[in-house]
Each structure stands twice: as structure tokens, then as C-alpha cells.
Scaffold this motif. Structure first.
Motif, mmCIF file in Angstrom:
data_model
loop_
_atom_site.group_PDB
_atom_site.id
_atom_site.type_symbol
_atom_site.label_atom_id
_atom_site.label_comp_id
_atom_site.label_asym_id
_atom_site.label_seq_id
_atom_site.Cartn_x
_atom_site.Cartn_y
_atom_site.Cartn_z
ATOM 1 N N THR A 62 0.821 -1.218 0.000
ATOM 2 C CA THR A 62 0.000 0.000 0.000
ATOM 3 C C THR A 62 0.861 1.277 0.000
ATOM 4 N N THR A 63 2.070 1.165 -0.589
ATOM 5 C CA THR A 63 2.947 2.351 -0.696
ATOM 6 C C THR A 63 2.253 3.487 -1.449
ATOM 7 N N GLN A 116 5.512 -0.210 -11.390
ATOM 8 C CA GLN A 116 6.267 -1.186 -12.200
ATOM 9 C C GLN A 116 7.330 -1.884 -11.344
ATOM 10 N N ALA A 117 7.965 -1.114 -10.449
ATOM 11 C CA ALA A 117 8.975 -1.717 -9.568
ATOM 12 C C ALA A 117 8.319 -2.732 -8.614
ATOM 13 N N LEU A 118 7.087 -2.455 -8.205
ATOM 14 C CA LEU A 118 6.366 -3.408 -7.340
ATOM 15 C C LEU A 118 6.035 -4.693 -8.099
ATOM 16 N N ASP A 149 1.908 -9.372 -4.556
ATOM 17 C CA ASP A 149 0.673 -10.003 -5.019
ATOM 18 C C ASP A 149 -0.414 -8.973 -5.317
ATOM 19 N N VAL A 150 -0.510 -7.937 -4.452
ATOM 20 C CA VAL A 150 -1.567 -6.929 -4.612
ATOM 21 C C VAL A 150 -0.945 -5.537 -4.481
ATOM 22 N N ILE A 151 -1.344 -4.641 -5.391
ATOM 23 C CA ILE A 151 -0.894 -3.245 -5.302
ATOM 24 C C ILE A 151 -2.113 -2.386 -4.999
ATOM 25 N N GLU A 152 -2.124 -1.729 -3.834
ATOM 26 C CA GLU A 152 -3.212 -0.775 -3.573
ATOM 27 C C GLU A 152 -2.768 0.547 -4.189
ATOM 28 N N ALA A 194 -0.102 -8.618 -11.237
ATOM 29 C CA ALA A 194 -0.442 -8.392 -9.813
ATOM 30 C C ALA A 194 -1.879 -7.879 -9.764
ATOM 31 N N GLN A 195 -2.542 -8.132 -8.650
ATOM 32 C CA GLN A 195 -3.885 -7.557 -8.488
ATOM 33 C C GLN A 195 -3.748 -6.061 -8.233
ATOM 34 N N VAL A 196 -4.702 -5.271 -8.742
ATOM 35 C CA VAL A 196 -4.687 -3.825 -8.462
ATOM 36 C C VAL A 196 -5.943 -3.491 -7.662
#
Ligand code: KIV
Ligand code: ZN
Length: 385
Positions: free
Chosen positions: A9-10, A32-34, A40-43, A67-69
Motif C-alpha cells: 500500500t505504498t 512497475q517496480a512493485l 501479489d496486490v498493489i493498492e 499483480a492484483q490492483v
């Protein structure tokens, strides 16, 4: 061995850190770096918060593959509709709805009773579920919520369709054993708990965010929410690099690990620090400049004989190129001879003693003795005689 889902969640809670805001291009670079880190999940943000946040979630959703968004929404129709609109281009979207449940938030912030909270939570999850199958529900301030009520809310949210129930320690108030007990109680008392993944979201006000998250994993949590360098509201969130390396290094203890590609940890830490201007403290675990640096003679001697004497992880595992044997007043002969060798000089016997004496005198005057200093000391002694 269990796999723990890493929810980063950055770009949402991390960006709520005072002074850490990022523009669209910067958010895309971090996203993109994540992906490269294999989270697994990017908030990606809170779409209703501002047009900029909406645009950022939309752009991240369109760009990210693999990854999930996730987009955040309060438990109201406008927020949820806006979050779904922003997530349109996502390969694997998730809507995250939240509503506070603690007595303090119910009385002073929401002015709602327990029944109303439950019906709002159910309405919110149901509305989000009408859009997408992957729904996360967070009872905000869960760690300060009465445990019986927390169980009721969680059960109702799962019945309404939540596939992940996230237990936030919103104000960083919990202690590890107590927080672990909350997770255990949910697993024991909520009849449909196995229909959802239990997640945790810990803040660091008392410096407990990583410890609390690990206690939750020990008690059955399957997802941890975290940020790069632990940035976030106030004292920040659980630090991604710390939780990931704790699970990896002690997978024997937790019987759990993550899918994170750990050699990307230092590069992404530097990227986020550079973009936000939030410096990483030198002694920060895993990614700080001193995390793999040794100055004392005893430690350096041990490291030269066998790295596991003083290192529980290899620097290459997290993206540093090598261990740093810093030469200073605590260093010994073995480290000096080793550095001299790296610099192309062979020192032994009287010559080593002589250079070592001069090195110690210099080290008393300087915090760190650099390679150029060592070369000068050696050349002076080897060419003058
Ligand atoms: O700290 C918190 O409670 C949050 C929620 C929105 C999950 O950030
Ligand atoms: Zn938070």
C-alpha cells in the motif's frame, strides 16, 4: 509451507505520509517496480479522494499485469462506484471497502450504533460484490474494537461476499501477543472465517508494526499489508522489506514464506526514497546503508573466516552487492590486510604492523578511513624505505 500474500500500500497509505506525495509518472514507476518485486496486490490509491488519485489508480490499473490492483473506498455507494470506475482497465481488480468499528470511532467520528455499522458494512460489501468478485473489507481501528463486535462484523462481511477480511491496527496500539490473540479468536469464533483470507494492516506508532504482523501470521493470517521503507501515516506502516525478510530468514519458524523477488528490495527502497525525499535511516533493517556493514575487528575477523558468524542473511539476497567491512578505529589487522589485498597490495609481517599503526592513528582522527587513505598510507611506507 504457507504462502503469505503481500499487499503493498505504498501508493495509498504510504503516500498519505506527510511530505510523501508522488506525481502520476512517479506512481507508475513505483507500480512497475512493485510488479518486478512480485508483490501479489498493489493498492494504487483512493479514487474518490481527488481527481489525481482517480487518474493514478486508473493508469496503474491499465499498466499493471501480473499483480492484483486494488482501489480503496469508504462504505458508501459514491466511493465504491468511483473505485470501480478507476479499476476498469485492471487485469485482476480488487475493491477494498472500509468502515470504522471501534467504540471511539463509532461515537465520535461516525455517530453510529453497532447495528447501523453492521448494516452499512453489509451494504458496502454487497454493492462492491455487484461489480467484482475480489472484495476486501476492513473494520477500521479493529485492534481497539470489542472482540465480540469485531467477530460479528467480520462474519457479516464474509456472508455479504468479502473474500479478504483485513484487521487494521489503525493507530498502532496493539501488542504482539494480544494482536495474535485477536486473529486466533476470529479463527475460533467466526463460523465462516475459512471463506475469506485474514489480512492484517499494522501501523507503527509504538514501533510494533512488523512484530504485530508476524504475530498475526503465526496465528493464521494469510495476507500482510505493508509499504516500502515502512512509509505511511504518522510513524508509518509495517515495512515490506522487514516482514518479507523475517518470513524468508525464519521460514523454519513460521512455516511460511512469500513470493517476493528479494534482490529487488534495495533498488525499490532507493527508488521510493528518491521519489518521496524520505531518507532511509542508516541502520534501518534490511535496506539501510549499515545493514550489512561491519566495523569492529572481532566481527570483521569472523566475517573473513565465515560470513554466517555475524550475518543471518547474505547482502546479495536483498540487493546489496556485498558485505561492507568498514575500516575505522575498531577494525583489526585482518580487515586491513584484506582491504590492502583488494587494492592490489600484499602486506605481511613488519610492513603490515607498520601500516596498521599508521592506520590506527589516522582512524582515531576520522570516522571512516577510505580506500584512498589506505593506498596513501601503504605507498608512503613501501616507497620511502
Ligand atoms: O489504517 C487503516 O485502518 C487503514 C484502512 C483504510 C485499512 O489504512
Ligand atoms: Zn492504514
Amino acid at each position: 509451507m504457507r504462502n503469505i500474500t503481500i499487499f503493498d500500500t505504498t501508493l495509498r497509505d504510504g503516500e498519505q505520509s506527510p511530505g510523501a506525495s508522488m506525481n502520476l509518472a512517479e506512481k507508475l514507476e513505483v507500480a512497475q517496480a512493485l510488479v518486478d518485486l512480485k508483490v501479489d496486490v498493489i493498492e494504487a490509491g483512493f479514487p474518490i479522494a481527488s481527481p489525481g488519485d482517480f487518474e493514478a489508480v486508473q493508469a496503474v490499473a491499465k499498466m499493471v499485469r501480473g499483480a492484483q490492483v486494488c482501489g480503496l473506498a469508504r462504505c458508501n455507494p459514491k466511493d465504491i462506484d468511483r473505485a470501480w470506475e478507476a479499476l476498469q482497465g485492471a487485469e485482476n481488480p480488487r475493491i477494498h471497502v472500509f468502515l470504522a468499528t471501534s467504540a471511539i470511532h463509532r461515537e465520535f467520528k461516525l455517530k453510529m450504533g453497532k447495528e447501523e455499522i453492521i448494516s452499512r458494512a453489509v451494504e458496502g460489501v454487497t454493492r462492491a460484490k455487484g461489480y467484482c468478485s475480489n472484495i476486501e473489507f476492513s473494520p477500521e481501528d479493529a485492534a481497539r474494537t470489542e472482540i465480540d463486535f469485531l467477530c460479528e462484523v467480520v462474519e457479516a462481511a464474509i456472508t455479504a461476499g468479502a473474500t479478504t477480511v483485513n484487521i487494521p491496527d489503525t493507530v498502532g496500539y496493539a501488542m504482539p501477543a494480544q494482536f495474535g490473540q485477536v486473529i486466533r479468536t476470529l479463527r475460533e469464533r467466526v463460523p465462516n472465517i475459512d471463506d475469506a483470507v485474514i489480512s492484517v494492516h499494522c501501523h507503527n506508532d509504538l514501533g510494533m508494526a512488523v512484530a504485530n504482523s508476524l504475530a498475526a501470521v503465526e496465528n493464521g493470517a494469510g495476507q500482510v499489508e505493508c509499504t516500502i521503507n515502512g512509509i505511511g501515516e504518522r510513524a508509518g506502516n509495517c515495512s515490506l522489506e522487514e516482514i518479507v525478510m523475517a518470513l524468508r530468514t525464519r521460514s523454519d519458524y513460521f512455516d511460511a514464506n512469500t513470493r517476493i523477488h528479494t534482490p529487488r528490495l534495495v533498488p525499490i527502497s532507493r527508488l521510493v526514497s528518491g521519489i518521496t525525499g524520505m531518507e532511509v535511516q542508516r541502520n534501518k533493517a534490511i535496506v539501510g546503508r549499515n545493514a550489512f556493514a561491519h566495523e569492529s575487528g572481532i566481527h570483521q575477523d569472523g566475517m573473513l573466516k565465515e560470513p554466517t558468524t555475524y550475518e543471518i542473511m547474505r547482502p546479495e539476497e536483498v540487493g546489496f552487492t556485498k558485505t561492507d567491512l568498514v575500516l575505522g578505529k575498531h577494525s583489526g589487522r585482518a580487515a586491513l590486510a584484506d582491504r590492502a589485498k583488494e587494492l592490489g597490495f600484499h602486506l605481511e609481517g613488519d610492513q603490515l604492523n607498520d601500516v596498521f599503526d599508521a592506520f590506527k592513528k589516522l582512524a582515531d582522527k576520522k570516522k571512516e578511513v577510505y580506500d584512498a587513505d589506505i593506498v596513501a598510507l601503504i605507498e608512503k611506507r613501501t616507497t620511502s624505505g
